[in-house]
Design a protein around this motif. Sequence first.
Motif, mmCIF file in Angstrom:
data_model
loop_
_atom_site.group_PDB
_atom_site.id
_atom_site.type_symbol
_atom_site.label_atom_id
_atom_site.label_comp_id
_atom_site.label_asym_id
_atom_site.label_seq_id
_atom_site.Cartn_x
_atom_site.Cartn_y
_atom_site.Cartn_z
ATOM 1 N N UNK A 84 -41.552 -12.381 9.838
ATOM 2 C CA UNK A 84 -40.193 -12.472 9.319
ATOM 3 C C UNK A 84 -39.547 -13.786 9.758
ATOM 4 N N UNK A 85 -39.923 -14.298 10.875
ATOM 5 C CA UNK A 85 -39.314 -15.529 11.375
ATOM 6 C C UNK A 85 -39.507 -16.690 10.398
ATOM 7 N N UNK A 86 -40.705 -16.851 9.826
ATOM 8 C CA UNK A 86 -40.941 -17.916 8.856
ATOM 9 C C UNK A 86 -40.070 -17.735 7.622
ATOM 10 N N UNK A 87 -39.912 -16.497 7.178
ATOM 11 C CA UNK A 87 -39.063 -16.191 6.028
ATOM 12 C C UNK A 87 -37.627 -16.637 6.293
ATOM 13 N N UNK A 88 -37.122 -16.295 7.447
ATOM 14 C CA UNK A 88 -35.754 -16.646 7.804
ATOM 15 C C UNK A 88 -35.602 -18.170 7.886
ATOM 16 N N UNK A 89 -36.576 -18.846 8.440
ATOM 17 C CA UNK A 89 -36.503 -20.300 8.536
ATOM 18 C C UNK A 89 -36.468 -20.941 7.158
ATOM 19 N N UNK A 90 -37.218 -20.408 6.202
ATOM 20 C CA UNK A 90 -37.203 -20.941 4.843
ATOM 21 C C UNK A 90 -35.785 -20.905 4.279
ATOM 22 N N UNK A 91 -35.116 -19.767 4.393
ATOM 23 C CA UNK A 91 -33.774 -19.634 3.841
ATOM 24 C C UNK A 91 -32.772 -20.476 4.608
ATOM 25 N N UNK A 92 -32.921 -20.548 5.922
ATOM 26 C CA UNK A 92 -32.034 -21.408 6.715
ATOM 27 C C UNK A 92 -32.193 -22.869 6.283
ATOM 28 N N UNK A 145 -28.411 -25.054 1.965
ATOM 29 C CA UNK A 145 -27.545 -26.072 1.374
ATOM 30 C C UNK A 145 -27.912 -26.447 -0.048
ATOM 31 N N UNK A 146 -29.137 -26.162 -0.458
ATOM 32 C CA UNK A 146 -29.602 -26.486 -1.813
ATOM 33 C C UNK A 146 -29.530 -25.313 -2.774
ATOM 34 N N UNK A 147 -29.368 -24.124 -2.252
ATOM 35 C CA UNK A 147 -29.521 -22.906 -3.047
ATOM 36 C C UNK A 147 -28.599 -22.863 -4.271
ATOM 37 N N UNK A 199 -30.072 -14.769 7.054
ATOM 38 C CA UNK A 199 -30.023 -16.208 7.324
ATOM 39 C C UNK A 199 -28.623 -16.637 7.731
ATOM 40 N N UNK A 200 -28.500 -17.112 8.944
ATOM 41 C CA UNK A 200 -27.206 -17.589 9.433
ATOM 42 C C UNK A 200 -26.712 -18.776 8.606
ATOM 43 N N UNK A 201 -27.622 -19.631 8.171
ATOM 44 C CA UNK A 201 -27.237 -20.794 7.368
ATOM 45 C C UNK A 201 -26.709 -20.380 5.996
ATOM 46 N N UNK A 202 -27.300 -19.346 5.406
ATOM 47 C CA UNK A 202 -26.795 -18.841 4.122
ATOM 48 C C UNK A 202 -25.373 -18.308 4.294
ATOM 49 N N UNK A 203 -25.119 -17.604 5.372
ATOM 50 C CA UNK A 203 -23.781 -17.074 5.631
ATOM 51 C C UNK A 203 -22.791 -18.229 5.804
ATOM 52 N N UNK A 204 -23.200 -19.286 6.501
ATOM 53 C CA UNK A 204 -22.323 -20.455 6.636
ATOM 54 C C UNK A 204 -21.999 -21.057 5.272
#
Length: 80
Positions: free
Chosen positions: A1-9, A13-15, A69-74
Amino acid sequence: MRNHRNFWDRNAGRYDRFMRKDRAAYEEMYALIRPVVKAKTVLELATGTGLIAKHIVNAAAHIEATDASAEMILEAKRDN
């Protein structure tokens, strides 16, 4: 799961820019969702950048949105 989360993090910004190519389909989806959530409390799981939540917030009584993903929430909070 860690790799999955890193992908989304890494791609948070591009999503939204990537999703613009499907804007017409998403606009239709929002129109279909709004009457279903009208005056209801909504829980959105895997909200990403909050695209759906942002487009139905005025129809729902309350929305809680979450993502792993914390970055997605940001990104989701950036426009609000």
